[in-house]
Design an enzyme around this catalytic site. Sequence first.
Site, PDB file in Angstrom:
ATOM      1  N   HIS A 123       0.844  -1.189   0.000  1.00  0.00           N
ATOM      2  CA  HIS A 123       0.000   0.000   0.000  1.00  0.00           C
ATOM      3  C   HIS A 123       0.885   1.247   0.000  1.00  0.00           C
ATOM      4  O   HIS A 123       2.097   1.156   0.208  1.00  0.00           O
ATOM      5  CB  HIS A 123      -0.941   0.009   1.214  1.00  0.00           C
ATOM      6  CG  HIS A 123      -0.253  -0.003   2.543  1.00  0.00           C
ATOM      7  ND1 HIS A 123      -0.234  -1.100   3.378  1.00  0.00           N
ATOM      8  CD2 HIS A 123       0.458   0.951   3.176  1.00  0.00           C
ATOM      9  CE1 HIS A 123       0.449  -0.812   4.466  1.00  0.00           C
ATOM     10  NE2 HIS A 123       0.885   0.423   4.364  1.00  0.00           N
TER      11      HIS A 123
HETATM   12  P1  TYD Z   1      -2.010  -4.244   7.604  1.00  0.00           P
HETATM   13  O1  TYD Z   1      -2.182  -2.848   7.094  1.00  0.00           O
HETATM   14  O2  TYD Z   1      -2.560  -5.348   6.757  1.00  0.00           O
HETATM   15  O3  TYD Z   1      -0.474  -4.530   7.891  1.00  0.00           O
HETATM   16  P2  TYD Z   1       0.775  -4.510   6.885  1.00  0.00           P
HETATM   17  O4  TYD Z   1       0.757  -3.187   6.206  1.00  0.00           O
HETATM   18  O5  TYD Z   1       1.943  -4.713   7.763  1.00  0.00           O
HETATM   19  O6  TYD Z   1       0.645  -5.632   5.915  1.00  0.00           O
HETATM   20  O7  TYD Z   1      -2.616  -4.307   9.060  1.00  0.00           O
HETATM   21  C1  TYD Z   1      -2.988  -5.535   9.664  1.00  0.00           C
HETATM   22  C2  TYD Z   1      -4.186  -5.267  10.563  1.00  0.00           C
HETATM   23  O8  TYD Z   1      -3.838  -4.418  11.643  1.00  0.00           O
HETATM   24  C3  TYD Z   1      -5.325  -4.598   9.828  1.00  0.00           C
HETATM   25  O9  TYD Z   1      -6.525  -5.153  10.320  1.00  0.00           O
HETATM   26  C4  TYD Z   1      -5.243  -3.156  10.254  1.00  0.00           C
HETATM   27  C5  TYD Z   1      -4.645  -3.263  11.642  1.00  0.00           C
HETATM   28  N1  TYD Z   1      -3.824  -2.121  12.057  1.00  0.00           N
HETATM   29  C6  TYD Z   1      -4.273  -1.305  13.080  1.00  0.00           C
HETATM   30  O10 TYD Z   1      -5.360  -1.510  13.655  1.00  0.00           O
HETATM   31  N2  TYD Z   1      -3.498  -0.269  13.474  1.00  0.00           N
HETATM   32  C7  TYD Z   1      -2.308  -0.013  12.898  1.00  0.00           C
HETATM   33  O11 TYD Z   1      -1.602   0.953  13.302  1.00  0.00           O
HETATM   34  C8  TYD Z   1      -1.851  -0.849  11.817  1.00  0.00           C
HETATM   35  C9  TYD Z   1      -0.534  -0.589  11.128  1.00  0.00           C
HETATM   36  C10 TYD Z   1      -2.649  -1.887  11.434  1.00  0.00           C
END
Ligand code: TYD
Length: 139
Positions: free
Chosen positions: A57
């Site tokens: 992303h």
């Molecule tokens: P995600 O964005 O998929 O992680 P990455 O970018 O590392 O692949 O996030 C995983 C899950 O955690 C998703 O349900 C969103 C949640 N999340 C939060 O609640 N707060 C945060 O600060 C972050 C980074 C993720």
Amino acid sequence: MKQGQMSQRTRMVDFLVKGDERGALTVLENATDSVPFAIKRVYYIWGTQPGVVRGKHGHYKLCQLLVSVCGSCDIALDDGFEKKLVRLDSPSRGVLIDGPIWHEMLNFSPDCVLLVLASDVYNEADYIRDYDRFLEEVH
Ligand code: TYD
């Protein structure tokens, strides 16, 4: 063709290491050369399974500093024009991502703990999760 923003929006940051006979200590503080923003959120990623690619992303506004405080991983960076891969394998070095850069985290070692300092609280509205949408945004 428009220029990319890779060098303005990403950079490696070497941290000061205060070492003595007891070991090492690194400090990350708000609004310094190492962390050029006010830290509003800290999260860390660990226990990543082999072959997993995370991230995938970009953000509209968020500024983040990523540090592998244990183990190693690679961060793939893409400004929509240019791609680069940086290796994080030291607690004394991080990568700063400021603004819209498509990023993926991959090649995690089993012991990797990836620490992320962020300039804002979690806000899904700041995410660009579709690559074509990201390209529209930066082009
Ligand atoms: P995600 O964005 O998929 O992680 P990455 O970018 O590392 O692949 O996030 C995983 C899950 O955690 C998703 O349900 C969103 C949640 N999340 C939060 O609640 N707060 C945060 O600060 C972050 C980074 C993720």
